[in-house]
Enzyme design. Structure first.
Site, PDB file in Angstrom:
ATOM      1  CB  SER A  38       2.971  -2.806   6.541  1.00 50.40           C
ATOM      2  OG  SER A  38       1.839  -3.064   5.750  1.00 50.40           O
ATOM      3  CG  HIS A  69      -2.618  -3.150   7.716  1.00 52.40           C
ATOM      4  ND1 HIS A  69      -2.564  -1.770   7.568  1.00 52.40           N
ATOM      5  CD2 HIS A  69      -1.505  -3.627   7.112  1.00 52.40           C
ATOM      6  CE1 HIS A  69      -1.478  -1.445   6.890  1.00 52.40           C
ATOM      7  NE2 HIS A  69      -0.817  -2.559   6.606  1.00 52.40           N
ATOM      8  NE  ARG A  89      -2.438   3.086   4.259  1.00 52.15           N
ATOM      9  CZ  ARG A  89      -1.325   3.664   4.743  1.00 52.15           C
ATOM     10  NH1 ARG A  89      -0.308   2.883   5.110  1.00 52.15           N
ATOM     11  NH2 ARG A  89      -1.199   4.956   4.841  1.00 52.15           N
ATOM     12  CG  HIS A  91      -2.705  -1.937   1.380  1.00 55.88           C
ATOM     13  ND1 HIS A  91      -3.086  -2.454   2.599  1.00 55.88           N
ATOM     14  CD2 HIS A  91      -1.536  -1.280   1.595  1.00 55.88           C
ATOM     15  CE1 HIS A  91      -2.171  -2.133   3.512  1.00 55.88           C
ATOM     16  NE2 HIS A  91      -1.227  -1.420   2.927  1.00 55.88           N
ATOM     17  CE1 TYR A  93      -2.443  -5.829  -0.419  1.00 53.76           C
ATOM     18  CE2 TYR A  93      -0.864  -4.048  -0.770  1.00 53.76           C
ATOM     19  CZ  TYR A  93      -1.465  -4.970   0.062  1.00 53.76           C
ATOM     20  OH  TYR A  93      -1.098  -5.028   1.378  1.00 53.76           O
ATOM     21  CD  GLU A  94      -6.493  -4.828   1.477  1.00 57.28           C
ATOM     22  OE1 GLU A  94      -7.360  -5.458   2.109  1.00 57.28           O
ATOM     23  OE2 GLU A  94      -5.929  -3.802   1.915  1.00 57.28           O
ATOM     24  CB  ALA A 121       6.336  -0.727   5.571  1.00 62.69           C
ATOM     25  CG  MET A 208       3.038  -2.110  -2.400  1.00 61.93           C
ATOM     26  SD  MET A 208       2.731  -3.867  -2.085  1.00 61.93           S
ATOM     27  CE  MET A 208       4.370  -4.544  -2.425  1.00 61.93           C
ATOM     28  CB  SER A 209      -0.008   2.486   1.349  1.00 61.50           C
ATOM     29  OG  SER A 209       1.114   2.878   2.123  1.00 61.50           O
ATOM     30  CG  ASN A 232      11.990  -3.658   1.955  1.00 62.88           C
ATOM     31  OD1 ASN A 232      10.916  -3.272   2.434  1.00 62.88           O
ATOM     32  ND2 ASN A 232      12.279  -3.534   0.662  1.00 62.88           N
ATOM     33  CG  HIS A 244       4.005  -8.489   4.761  1.00 63.51           C
ATOM     34  ND1 HIS A 244       3.995  -7.149   4.433  1.00 63.51           N
ATOM     35  CD2 HIS A 244       3.043  -8.657   5.704  1.00 63.51           C
ATOM     36  CE1 HIS A 244       3.058  -6.541   5.135  1.00 63.51           C
ATOM     37  NE2 HIS A 244       2.473  -7.425   5.914  1.00 63.51           N
TER      38      HIS A 244
END
Length: 271
Positions: A38, A69, A89, A91, A93-94, A121, A208-209, A232, A244
């Protein structure tokens, strides 16, 4: 998702996708690859990759749903080697499908790739790393509760992120800091308590990746370099909310710098 072999054989599915990718791109093999995280999308403009293959045309590739993405694999020559860039990519969480998360990495490996640059990120736990700072990943904490490996695949992760590649990266950009990255499952951002926990465990960055992909890559003998872009301050360490849209904005602002870093690292990658 394109039709392919049974998902119960993720390695066979990756082989099928690699064959189709090579055929679609008109190449024999891939030497080096980049997965863009991201905020990194604009860096693609700095890389010499001009052939585009839609992920939807390849067996097993889910379409990325996170903003920023793209569902494309871009390829091109660089100093006598073929480079592939996953412009998006999947993730964890998807849909919590670990095989889908690492399918791109396994496809790259099946296409001959032995060098992988993972980007992401990240939220920073370190005051000296403000948004816009690129940080080398020296190690990771996999806090997803999942693994891409099934059965007795006892992979040594002592050197998950190759020290020699981090040294190469610092020849391209001297002074690059490095730290430990913690992957949470997402998609919610971490709570301040979770950030404090990660810090106690040794993390400098949260996101998260990446960790699941690095495990899959090392399982297949790929050498991995990881780079986080701090987008951040981690939750609870400032008064600012985490959004985001801000993550993507930081990436756009740093696009030129990130592109130059990726191009330089790929050109300096040991043969």
């Amino acid at each position: 998702m394109a039709v392919g072999p049974a998902v119960s054989d993720p390695y066979g599915l990756a082989e099928a996708a690699a064959q189709q990718l090579r055929r679609a791109a008109g190449i024999d093999s891939i030497d080096l690859a980049v997965v863009l995280g991201s905020g990194w999308a604009a860096a693609l403009d700095s890389l010499p990759v001009h052939t585009t293959v839609a992920m939807a045309a390849l067996p097993g590739f889910p379409e990325p749903t996170a903003a920023g993405h793209r569902a494309e694999i871009c390829l091109g020559p660089l100093d006598g080697r073929t480079v592939a860039v996953l412009a998006g990519r999947a993730h964890f969480y998807e849909d919590r499908d670990v095989a889908a998360v690492v399918h791109g990495v396994r496809t790259l490996a099946a296409a001959g790739c032995r060098g992988l640059l993972l980007t992401n990120a990240a939220g920073s736990l370190r005051a000296e790393w403000p948004p816009g700072t690129p940080v080398l990943i020296a190690d990771h904490l996999n806090l997803t509760g999942a693994s891409p490996l099934l059965g007795p695949r006892f992979v040594d992760l002592t050197d998950a992120y190759a020290e020699r590649l981090r040294t190469v990266a610092r020849t391209v950009r001297p002074g690059l800091p490095e730290g430990v990255y913690a992957q949470f499952a997402g998609p919610q951002y971490e709570t301040p308590a979770e950030v404090r926990m990660a810090g106690i465990l040794g993390a400098d960055l949260v996101g998260m990746s990446t960790a699941l992909e690095a495990i899959a890559a090392r399982d297949l003998g790929m050498e991995v370099l990881g780079v986080s872009l701090v987008t951040n301050v981690a939750a609870g360490l400032s008064d600012a909310a985490v959004a985001h849209a801000d993550v993507l904005a930081v990436g756009r602002a740093a696009a030129g710098e990130l592109g130059a870093l990726l191009d330089g690292v790929l050109r300096a990658w040991p043969r």
